[in-house]
Design an enzyme around this catalytic site. Structure first.
Site, PDB file in Angstrom:
ATOM      1  N   LYS A 159      -9.161 -17.982 -12.928  1.00  0.00           N
ATOM      2  CA  LYS A 159      -9.876 -17.501 -11.762  1.00  0.00           C
ATOM      3  C   LYS A 159     -10.786 -16.339 -12.108  1.00  0.00           C
ATOM      4  O   LYS A 159     -10.394 -15.437 -12.845  1.00  0.00           O
ATOM      5  CB  LYS A 159      -8.834 -17.042 -10.733  1.00  0.00           C
ATOM      6  CG  LYS A 159      -9.405 -16.586  -9.439  1.00  0.00           C
ATOM      7  CD  LYS A 159      -8.304 -16.256  -8.445  1.00  0.00           C
ATOM      8  CE  LYS A 159      -8.860 -15.391  -7.349  1.00  0.00           C
ATOM      9  NZ  LYS A 159      -8.233 -14.091  -7.235  1.00  0.00           N
ATOM     10  N   LYS A 167     -12.284  -9.790  -9.364  1.00  0.00           N
ATOM     11  CA  LYS A 167     -12.582  -8.391  -9.655  1.00  0.00           C
ATOM     12  C   LYS A 167     -11.433  -7.744 -10.425  1.00  0.00           C
ATOM     13  O   LYS A 167     -11.643  -7.063 -11.417  1.00  0.00           O
ATOM     14  CB  LYS A 167     -12.835  -7.641  -8.346  1.00  0.00           C
ATOM     15  CG  LYS A 167     -13.767  -6.497  -8.522  1.00  0.00           C
ATOM     16  CD  LYS A 167     -14.217  -5.898  -7.188  1.00  0.00           C
ATOM     17  CE  LYS A 167     -13.269  -6.187  -6.071  1.00  0.00           C
ATOM     18  NZ  LYS A 167     -13.093  -5.185  -5.059  1.00  0.00           N
ATOM     19  N   LYS A 171       0.837  -1.208   0.000  1.00  0.00           N
ATOM     20  CA  LYS A 171       0.000   0.000   0.000  1.00  0.00           C
ATOM     21  C   LYS A 171       0.866   1.251   0.000  1.00  0.00           C
ATOM     22  O   LYS A 171       0.552   2.227  -0.684  1.00  0.00           O
ATOM     23  CB  LYS A 171      -0.920   0.010   1.223  1.00  0.00           C
ATOM     24  CG  LYS A 171      -2.167  -0.841   1.074  1.00  0.00           C
ATOM     25  CD  LYS A 171      -3.271  -0.068   0.358  1.00  0.00           C
ATOM     26  CE  LYS A 171      -4.420  -0.945  -0.111  1.00  0.00           C
ATOM     27  NZ  LYS A 171      -5.150  -1.584   1.004  1.00  0.00           N
TER      28      LYS A 171
END
Ligand code: TRP
Length: 330
Positions: A194, A197, A111
């Site tokens: 897979k 999103k 992050k």
């Protein structure tokens, strides 16, 4: 009976992969265990979401999980920010979390790299908040994906450190319940292994039938098998995997047979059938989602009663921890 706890980040809509993965598992768990399921809305603050969006997203996930069958009668379902006890325990546990270990956390480093202008203290102490979410109910199991394993490991460290520091055996060591191994992995329609999103290949539970038909129609195929009993390429195998999940065995067998006989020109029909069977699964859920989202009174009731149950358990933990740490009433 075992206690199970899971936190759900309020981002995005649920797709078929979530449904046949985590959610089916949650539905089973709530039958057999004491379950806590909560929406981790404080956790999303690290990226400074727009307040309206934050509220909307929380409502969305809540409605979607309820529509899938998470049952407030069986499990304790609540919104994290409704439980002030979590904030206080977070403060207390923060005193025993060290800069070095927090800076080393993989999710923090990721992050910090992705949002270099917003490396806030909440981001650094994200694992402490997550540990608090967990320890406040002292669960035996925490179902998590691979990406959350390190956070759970840190939770065990914090629990251990607390017990050791104060000479108590208070917090249990929660065990990760790794989901991916036992569950059906839903593939993407774009040939990838897979549905996800970030892969941008999802069929969402709220997708209208027309959208689902369109998405399935666009699924990657080729000119058909090149002979009798040839192995299927991945992108064709994916269609069969999806069919195995949503269609009846005879439908699946019919198309397996066409493949094995080396026939061509049936992908169109197969896709039509697949879309129809996906719609059969998702339609009742979609209708339920819309119904719940329009029913403010119901959402109010569920969150209010969930918060009451969660605060009862959280309050007990907090009272004990305060005493252990030396905060006692005069
Ligand atoms: N960090 C988790 C995620 O990103 C969400 C979460 C917050 C959580 N608190 C939790 C998961 C407690 C399990 C237990 O998916």
């Amino acid at each position: 009976m075992k206690t199970v706890l899971s936190g759900i980040r309020p981002t995005g809509n649920l797709h078929l992969g979530n449904y046949y993965g985590a959610i089916i598992n949650f539905l089973k768990m709530q039958e057999e265990n004491k379950c806590y399921f909560f929406i981790a809305d404080w956790h999303s603050l690290t990226t400074h979401p727009d307040p309206k969006m934050l509220h909307e997203n929380t409502k969305n996930v809540l409605a979607e999980y309820l529509a899938c069958g998470l049952d407030p009668e069986k499990a304790t379902i609540y919104v994290q920010s409704d439980i002030p006890e979590i904030a206080e325990l977070y403060l207390l546990l923060n005193m025993h979390a060290y800069l070095g270990e927090l800076e080393k956390t993989v999710s923090f480093k990721d992050k910090a790299r992705k949002q270099p202008n917003n490396v806030n203290a909440g981001l650094l102490t994200y694992p402490v908040l997550m540990a608090t979410d967990i320890l406040i109910h002292n669960p035996d199991y925490v179902p998590v994906g691979k990406d959350q394993e390190q956070h759970l490991e840190m939770t065990r460290n914090f629990a251990n450190r607390f017990n050791h520091k104060y000479g108590v055996e208070y917090f249990k060591q929660p065990t990760a319940y790794i989901q991916s191994k036992e569950l059906t992995k839903i593939p993407g329609l774009d040939g990838s292994g897979k549905m996800g999103k970030s892969e941008g290949n999802c069929i969402y539970l709220i997708d209208e039938p027309k959208i689902i038909e369109k998405k399935v129609k666009k699924a990657l195929t080729d000119n058909g098998p090149e002979g009798i009993n040839t192995p299927k390429p991945d992108y064709i195998e994916n269609l069969f995997t999806l069919m195995k999940v949503v269609s009846t065995p005879d439908v699946l067998a019919y198309y397996e047979d066409l493949w094995n006989r080396g026939e061509t020109r049936w992908y169109g029909n197969m896709k039509k059938q697949l879309a129809e069977d996906i719609i059969k699964v998702t339609s009742p859920i979609r209708e339920k989602i819309n119904e719940i989202k329009a029913d403010s009174a119901y959402l109010h009731k569920v969150t209010k009663e969930g918060a009451e149950k969660a605060r009862e358990s959280a309050g007990k933990t907090l009272k004990d921890v305060r005493e252990i740490m030396g905060f006692k009433p005069f």
